[in-house]
Design an enzyme around this catalytic site. Structure first.
Site, mmCIF file in Angstrom:
data_model
loop_
_atom_site.group_PDB
_atom_site.id
_atom_site.type_symbol
_atom_site.label_atom_id
_atom_site.label_comp_id
_atom_site.label_asym_id
_atom_site.label_seq_id
_atom_site.Cartn_x
_atom_site.Cartn_y
_atom_site.Cartn_z
ATOM 1 N N TRP A 36 0.859 -1.194 0.000
ATOM 2 C CA TRP A 36 0.000 0.000 0.000
ATOM 3 C C TRP A 36 0.891 1.239 0.000
ATOM 4 O O TRP A 36 1.839 1.318 0.784
ATOM 5 C CB TRP A 36 -0.891 -0.007 1.241
ATOM 6 C CG TRP A 36 -2.025 0.956 1.134
ATOM 7 C CD1 TRP A 36 -1.974 2.296 1.363
ATOM 8 C CD2 TRP A 36 -3.364 0.657 0.743
ATOM 9 N NE1 TRP A 36 -3.204 2.860 1.139
ATOM 10 C CE2 TRP A 36 -4.090 1.872 0.767
ATOM 11 C CE3 TRP A 36 -4.036 -0.520 0.388
ATOM 12 C CZ2 TRP A 36 -5.438 1.950 0.450
ATOM 13 C CZ3 TRP A 36 -5.382 -0.440 0.071
ATOM 14 C CH2 TRP A 36 -6.073 0.768 0.098
ATOM 15 N N HIS A 45 -0.615 -5.355 7.349
ATOM 16 C CA HIS A 45 -1.572 -5.419 6.241
ATOM 17 C C HIS A 45 -0.914 -5.807 4.918
ATOM 18 O O HIS A 45 -1.472 -5.589 3.846
ATOM 19 C CB HIS A 45 -2.293 -4.074 6.100
ATOM 20 C CG HIS A 45 -3.083 -3.717 7.323
ATOM 21 N ND1 HIS A 45 -4.369 -4.164 7.546
ATOM 22 C CD2 HIS A 45 -2.741 -2.993 8.412
ATOM 23 C CE1 HIS A 45 -4.792 -3.709 8.706
ATOM 24 N NE2 HIS A 45 -3.822 -2.998 9.255
ATOM 25 N N HIS A 66 -4.215 -10.878 4.499
ATOM 26 C CA HIS A 66 -4.314 -10.443 5.892
ATOM 27 C C HIS A 66 -5.758 -10.226 6.307
ATOM 28 O O HIS A 66 -6.657 -10.161 5.459
ATOM 29 C CB HIS A 66 -3.528 -9.143 6.104
ATOM 30 C CG HIS A 66 -4.125 -7.975 5.374
ATOM 31 N ND1 HIS A 66 -3.862 -7.708 4.041
ATOM 32 C CD2 HIS A 66 -4.992 -7.000 5.782
ATOM 33 C CE1 HIS A 66 -4.529 -6.633 3.667
ATOM 34 N NE2 HIS A 66 -5.217 -6.188 4.709
ATOM 35 N N ASP A 68 -8.250 -7.663 8.723
ATOM 36 C CA ASP A 68 -8.370 -6.376 9.418
ATOM 37 C C ASP A 68 -9.109 -6.583 10.725
ATOM 38 O O ASP A 68 -10.168 -7.233 10.757
ATOM 39 C CB ASP A 68 -9.184 -5.376 8.579
ATOM 40 C CG ASP A 68 -8.429 -4.837 7.383
ATOM 41 O OD1 ASP A 68 -7.220 -5.104 7.267
ATOM 42 O OD2 ASP A 68 -9.069 -4.167 6.549
ATOM 43 N N HIS A 94 -8.436 -1.217 13.229
ATOM 44 C CA HIS A 94 -7.767 -0.650 12.047
ATOM 45 C C HIS A 94 -8.435 0.653 11.597
ATOM 46 O O HIS A 94 -7.761 1.586 11.154
ATOM 47 C CB HIS A 94 -7.792 -1.688 10.927
ATOM 48 C CG HIS A 94 -7.157 -1.254 9.651
ATOM 49 N ND1 HIS A 94 -5.914 -0.651 9.596
ATOM 50 C CD2 HIS A 94 -7.585 -1.341 8.350
ATOM 51 C CE1 HIS A 94 -5.603 -0.394 8.338
ATOM 52 N NE2 HIS A 94 -6.592 -0.788 7.572
ATOM 53 N N GLU A 141 -8.558 -9.864 3.398
ATOM 54 C CA GLU A 141 -8.189 -9.198 2.145
ATOM 55 C C GLU A 141 -6.973 -9.858 1.485
ATOM 56 O O GLU A 141 -6.169 -10.523 2.137
ATOM 57 C CB GLU A 141 -7.897 -7.714 2.407
ATOM 58 C CG GLU A 141 -9.132 -6.955 2.865
ATOM 59 C CD GLU A 141 -8.861 -5.538 3.359
ATOM 60 O OE1 GLU A 141 -9.762 -4.699 3.255
ATOM 61 O OE2 GLU A 141 -7.754 -5.289 3.883
#
Length: 211
Positions: free
Chosen positions: A18, A48, A52, A54, A58, A171
């Site tokens: 990210w 993340h 992973h 959440d 988060h 995710e």
């Protein structure tokens, strides 16, 4: 024999991350020659990275951290559904699938599984899927994307909607090689006290023999 499917992104030093987040790094911090007994590896990463889960913390300062979520959330029957022909996924789309009695739904979207590339855009998950899924009894939603919200989102509407309706988030699973259908899911997070998420090793086991 029932087949296992590994739907985890491999953690590598060249995997995408990210923008602005801590990238994944693995190195040998001490060699067998240095220690006289063993090689010792070291990892540096955001929680993340890759596949992973959440935790509500988060995106909600008052939300539960990862060790507070029952591990049963991440283990049990799951349904993989193919929504790859839709650029926007809402309850009307989900009505095409029989979700009766399903607690864990995994979405195979149009986003290709490519851990080395961070996408600029994602298929859109409408926040209104949350009450629809909750009404069906769903407790976990998995996606083959880095987020259930748009990349540029600051309000994280879908994260909040899912949380409000008691649905946890998985995710960056890899479903390109997985056929739609019923599976047993195991996607256990690490027991990191106070964490807002955790990498997982996510696997599926076919419910039918030789499939």
């Amino acid at each position: 024999m029932k087949k296992w499917h590994d739907i985890t992104q491999p953690l590598t030093n060249n995997m995408a991350h990210w923008p602005g987040d801590t990238p994944f790094s693995f190195s040998i911090s001490a060699t067998k020659e240095q220690t006289g007994s063993a090689n010792v590896g070291k990892i540096v990463t955001s929680v993340h990275m890759g596949t992973h889960v959440d935790a509500p913390f988060h995106f909600d300062n008052n939300g539960k951290t990862i060790e507070q979520i029952p591990i049963s959330t991440y283990v049990g029957p799951a349904l993989v559904i193919d929504v790859s022909r839709f650029s926007s996924i809402n309850s009307t789309v989900l009505e095409e699938f029989n979700l009766g009695g399903i607690k864990r739904v995994l979405l195979r979207t149009s986003l290709p599984n490519n851990p080395s590339y961070f996408p600029k855009e994602l298929p859109y998950l409408d926040p209104e899927i949350a009450p629809y899924l909750a009404a069906k009894g769903v407790i976990l939603l998995g996606v083959d994307m880095p987020s259930v919200d748009p990349i540029t989102s600051k309000s994280l509407d879908t994260h909040h909607a899912l949380h409000h309706h008691g649905i946890h988030i998985l995710e960056n699973i890899m479903l390109d090689e997985v056929e739609p259908g019923n599976y047993e899911l195991i996607a256990l997070p690490l027991r990191i006290i106070g964490a807002d998420g955790s990498p997982v090793r996510a696997i599926l086991r076919s419910m039918e023999e030789n499939s």
